[in-house]
Design a protein around this motif. Structure first.
Motif, PDB file in Angstrom:
ATOM      1  N   ASN A 149       0.839  -1.201   0.000  1.00  0.00           N
ATOM      2  CA  ASN A 149       0.000   0.000   0.000  1.00  0.00           C
ATOM      3  C   ASN A 149       0.875   1.253   0.000  1.00  0.00           C
ATOM      4  O   ASN A 149       2.111   1.176  -0.010  1.00  0.00           O
ATOM      5  CB  ASN A 149      -0.980  -0.009   1.184  1.00  0.00           C
ATOM      6  N   HIS A 150       0.237   2.415   0.035  1.00  0.00           N
ATOM      7  CA  HIS A 150       0.989   3.681  -0.082  1.00  0.00           C
ATOM      8  C   HIS A 150       1.947   3.900   1.082  1.00  0.00           C
ATOM      9  O   HIS A 150       3.038   4.448   0.901  1.00  0.00           O
ATOM     10  CB  HIS A 150       0.013   4.860  -0.206  1.00  0.00           C
ATOM     11  N   ASP A 151       1.557   3.487   2.306  1.00  0.00           N
ATOM     12  CA  ASP A 151       2.458   3.633   3.455  1.00  0.00           C
ATOM     13  C   ASP A 151       3.693   2.755   3.304  1.00  0.00           C
ATOM     14  O   ASP A 151       4.813   3.171   3.624  1.00  0.00           O
ATOM     15  CB  ASP A 151       1.730   3.266   4.757  1.00  0.00           C
ATOM     16  N   GLN A 152       3.487   1.541   2.833  1.00  0.00           N
ATOM     17  CA  GLN A 152       4.614   0.626   2.654  1.00  0.00           C
ATOM     18  C   GLN A 152       5.562   1.130   1.566  1.00  0.00           C
ATOM     19  O   GLN A 152       6.779   0.991   1.688  1.00  0.00           O
ATOM     20  CB  GLN A 152       4.087  -0.772   2.328  1.00  0.00           C
ATOM     21  N   ASN A 197      -3.581   2.631  -8.923  1.00  0.00           N
ATOM     22  CA  ASN A 197      -4.332   3.164  -7.781  1.00  0.00           C
ATOM     23  C   ASN A 197      -4.669   4.648  -7.821  1.00  0.00           C
ATOM     24  O   ASN A 197      -5.602   5.075  -7.147  1.00  0.00           O
ATOM     25  CB  ASN A 197      -3.547   2.874  -6.490  1.00  0.00           C
ATOM     26  N   TRP A 201      -7.809   6.804  -5.890  1.00  0.00           N
ATOM     27  CA  TRP A 201      -7.628   7.704  -4.743  1.00  0.00           C
ATOM     28  C   TRP A 201      -8.470   8.971  -4.896  1.00  0.00           C
ATOM     29  O   TRP A 201      -8.997   9.489  -3.915  1.00  0.00           O
ATOM     30  CB  TRP A 201      -6.161   8.099  -4.601  1.00  0.00           C
ATOM     31  N   ASN A 206     -14.082   5.655  -0.406  1.00  0.00           N
ATOM     32  CA  ASN A 206     -14.103   4.549   0.556  1.00  0.00           C
ATOM     33  C   ASN A 206     -12.836   3.701   0.564  1.00  0.00           C
ATOM     34  O   ASN A 206     -12.763   2.731   1.306  1.00  0.00           O
ATOM     35  CB  ASN A 206     -15.314   3.645   0.268  1.00  0.00           C
ATOM     36  N   ILE A 207     -11.858   4.049  -0.282  1.00  0.00           N
ATOM     37  CA  ILE A 207     -10.646   3.229  -0.309  1.00  0.00           C
ATOM     38  C   ILE A 207      -9.523   3.902   0.482  1.00  0.00           C
ATOM     39  O   ILE A 207      -9.522   5.119   0.686  1.00  0.00           O
ATOM     40  CB  ILE A 207     -10.173   2.939  -1.754  1.00  0.00           C
ATOM     41  N   GLU A 208      -8.590   3.067   0.915  1.00  0.00           N
ATOM     42  CA  GLU A 208      -7.433   3.588   1.642  1.00  0.00           C
ATOM     43  C   GLU A 208      -6.576   4.401   0.680  1.00  0.00           C
ATOM     44  O   GLU A 208      -6.322   3.978  -0.452  1.00  0.00           O
ATOM     45  CB  GLU A 208      -6.618   2.424   2.200  1.00  0.00           C
ATOM     46  N   LYS A 209      -6.135   5.569   1.116  1.00  0.00           N
ATOM     47  CA  LYS A 209      -5.355   6.432   0.231  1.00  0.00           C
ATOM     48  C   LYS A 209      -4.384   7.266   1.053  1.00  0.00           C
ATOM     49  O   LYS A 209      -4.599   7.488   2.257  1.00  0.00           O
ATOM     50  CB  LYS A 209      -6.285   7.344  -0.579  1.00  0.00           C
ATOM     51  N   PRO A 210      -3.322   7.764   0.425  1.00  0.00           N
ATOM     52  CA  PRO A 210      -2.375   8.627   1.143  1.00  0.00           C
ATOM     53  C   PRO A 210      -2.909  10.048   1.255  1.00  0.00           C
ATOM     54  O   PRO A 210      -3.871  10.425   0.573  1.00  0.00           O
ATOM     55  CB  PRO A 210      -1.137   8.593   0.245  1.00  0.00           C
ATOM     56  N   TYR A 263       4.032  12.726   2.409  1.00  0.00           N
ATOM     57  CA  TYR A 263       2.728  12.718   1.742  1.00  0.00           C
ATOM     58  C   TYR A 263       2.979  12.576   0.247  1.00  0.00           C
ATOM     59  O   TYR A 263       4.128  12.571  -0.204  1.00  0.00           O
ATOM     60  CB  TYR A 263       1.917  13.965   2.105  1.00  0.00           C
TER      61      TYR A 263
END
Length: 519
Positions: A149-152, A197, A201, A206-210, A263
């Motif tokens: 994911n974006h954090d990783q 992705n 975003w 509703n999706i996980e995003k940075p 970010y």
């Protein structure tokens, strides 16, 4: 194995024969003398790799000999040895730039450690760095196979930057080439991630995003204004995460780093789009629709960033914030000096925004000026020149003055840059923009899929100048070149730092919270 020569001065040198024998058995050549005068004379006439000086000798003292040796050979490493634990002696020796300080009685292991720290430090650091990176190399390569994911991805990028800086410190070119190849692989996979992705975003709540550019002020800056302390929001244009890491030690003398975050810049990763998004709190097509009097399109000639202060004022009003704020943009050295002189006048404001354009000017100058191109031929040199600029800039003077008072500081940027290496042929009409990392226009012609395409700009929240407008973004380390004048473009722009497209360096950018050490 290289043999090192050591000069050892001590008035009780005969008592140190066991220590000297110990070092000789380990391959060191020792020249013993029993007074400071001989040590100074020999250090001038012969080559030594390190000098051991007893602090308390009859006649010329160790401190006096130290001063004369350093005056003649300032780069010759000196280790001070003393029975005296008086603080002033330590301070004098450290002030004279000794390389180590040992207190008697000394044992052979202490001496050997001191020698290795001074003479074998580089080799040992390279060996340890290589070993540690080899272990991390496998973990990073394995991570590319996962659905990160974006954090990783942010963590992977920070890890790669960490190793880049480690290689810089060790001047480790062989392993640096391996790291460079891994960075290429990382960007290849990151660009696939963004292609898959990014559109979601922007369109799917509703999706996980940075955190993205247009959310920065509302989510990160405005909450800081509730404490009553003035907040300085300093945006250094074009500041990559690795450039932040090389100026961080300079700032750590005056500030504590409370939080270090990252970010994601929106696309295109340019000042006109990403920075306007920060100050307006909107995506580009929203700016063009809601505030057409402030948005400057690609088809207009005027500067795209003349209205940042007005965008900011409207975002503050939209969020119902009753605050006093200032906005300063620094584009020239004189403007920076003027602000350094007057920065104390800003502490009555709740929010002070300072946009500092130097790094952006450096990246553009590097493209246009042969001298800067010579000074910054690669990432390591680019980081070095950034640090040198920062240490001598009015911006550091501004930050020092802020550190003297009670205030919060946020340092960030609007996008990064990437060193471009591979040309990608594209065709467009005269109305197409000139940026090397993205193109906007109608009837854009190119072959293959080694780009990221926005055929429906509205899905990317990008303005359309006409019905058939599309956007094409360069990925990885590519840059766009026209078939006409192709060789000119390739020769002129290859190995320059550009922005606008999709890469780790352009999109994952620093967001830093600082507090003064004087608080």
């Amino acid at each position: 194995m290289q043999r090192y020569s050591i000069l050892w001065a001590d008035d009780e040198i005969d008592l140190l024969k066991p220590h000297i024998l110990f070092l000789q058995q380990r391959g060191y050549d020792i020249t013993p003398v029993n007074n400071g005068s001989d040590a100074v004379e020999l250090s001038e006439s012969k080559h030594f790799d390190v000098v051991f000086l007893d602090e308390h000798m009859p006649g010329m003292s160790g401190l006096e000999a130290l001063a004369l040796i350093k005056n003649n050979k300032p780069n010759l490493p000196v280790v001070m040895i003393t029975k005296n634990e008086e603080e002033y002696i330590m301070e004098e020796a450290i002030g004279a730039k000794i390389d180590d300080y040992l207190i008697k009685p000394i044992n052979p292991s202490q001496i050997l450690l001191s020698i290795k720290k001074i003479l074998d430090n580089k080799r040992l650091v390279i060996e340890k760095t290589n070993l540690n990176y080899q272990q991390d190399f496998r973990k990073i390569s394995m991570a590319f196979m996962d659905d990160m994911n974006h954090d990783q991805w942010s963590e992977i990028y920070k890890k790669l930057v960490f190793w880049e800086l480690q290689m810089d410190d060790a001047d480790n070119r062989d392993m640096g080439e391996v790291l460079e190849m891994q960075k290429v692989e990382a960007n290849l996979n990151f660009c696939k991630f963004i292609k898959k992705n990014y559109e979601g975003w922007l369109n799917n709540p509703n999706i996980e995003k940075p955190l993205l550019s247009h959310q920065l002020m509302k989510k990160k800056v405005f909450p800081e204004l509730q404490t009553g302390e003035p907040t300085f929001f300093i945006l250094i244009d074009n500041l990559r995460y690795d450039q932040w890491k090389v100026i961080e030690p300079v700032l750590s003398e005056y500030f504590n780093v409370e939080k270090e975050e990252t970010y994601y810049s929106i696309l295109p990763t340019t000042t006109a789009y990403a920075r306007n998004a920060i100050f307006s709190g909107m995506l580009p097509s929203e700016m063009a629709k809601v505030l057409p009097e402030l948005w400057v399109g690609e088809d207009e000639d005027e500067s795209k960033n003349n209205f940042e202060d007005e965008f900011l004022a409207k975002q503050i009003k939209k969020n119902n914030l009753s605050i006093r704020f200032s906005y300063n943009k620094i584009k020239k050295l004189e403007e920076g000096r003027d602000l350094a002189e007057s920065v104390n006048n800003l502490f009555h404001n709740d929010l002070n925004v300072i946009v500092y354009n130097f790094v952006d000017m450096l990246s553009h100058a590097r493209t246009d000026m042969a001298m800067v191109r010579e000074l910054a031929p690669d990432e390591a040199a680019y980081r070095s020149i950034t640090k040198s600029w920062f240490m001598h800039s009015p911006l550091l003077e501004i930050l020092k003055k802020i550190a003297d008072k009670k205030a919060k500081v946020i340092i960030t940027t609007d996008h990064g840059t990437i060193r471009v290496k591979r040309p990608f042929k594209i065709v467009g009409d005269r109305a197409v923009n000139s940026n090397l990392r993205y193109k906007q226009g109608k009837n854009l012609g190119y072959e293959g899929d080694k780009v990221m395409v926005a055929l429906k700009p509205e899905r990317f929240f990008l303005p359309k100048t006409n019905v058939s407008t599309s956007y094409v973004f360069a990925i990885e380390d590519q840059f766009f070149a026209y078939p006409n004048n192709y060789n000119y473009y390739v020769n002129f722009y290859k190995d320059t730092f550009q922005h606008g497209g999709v890469s780790l360096e352009e999109m994952i950018i620093p967001f830093i919270f600082l507090t003064s050490k004087n608080d």
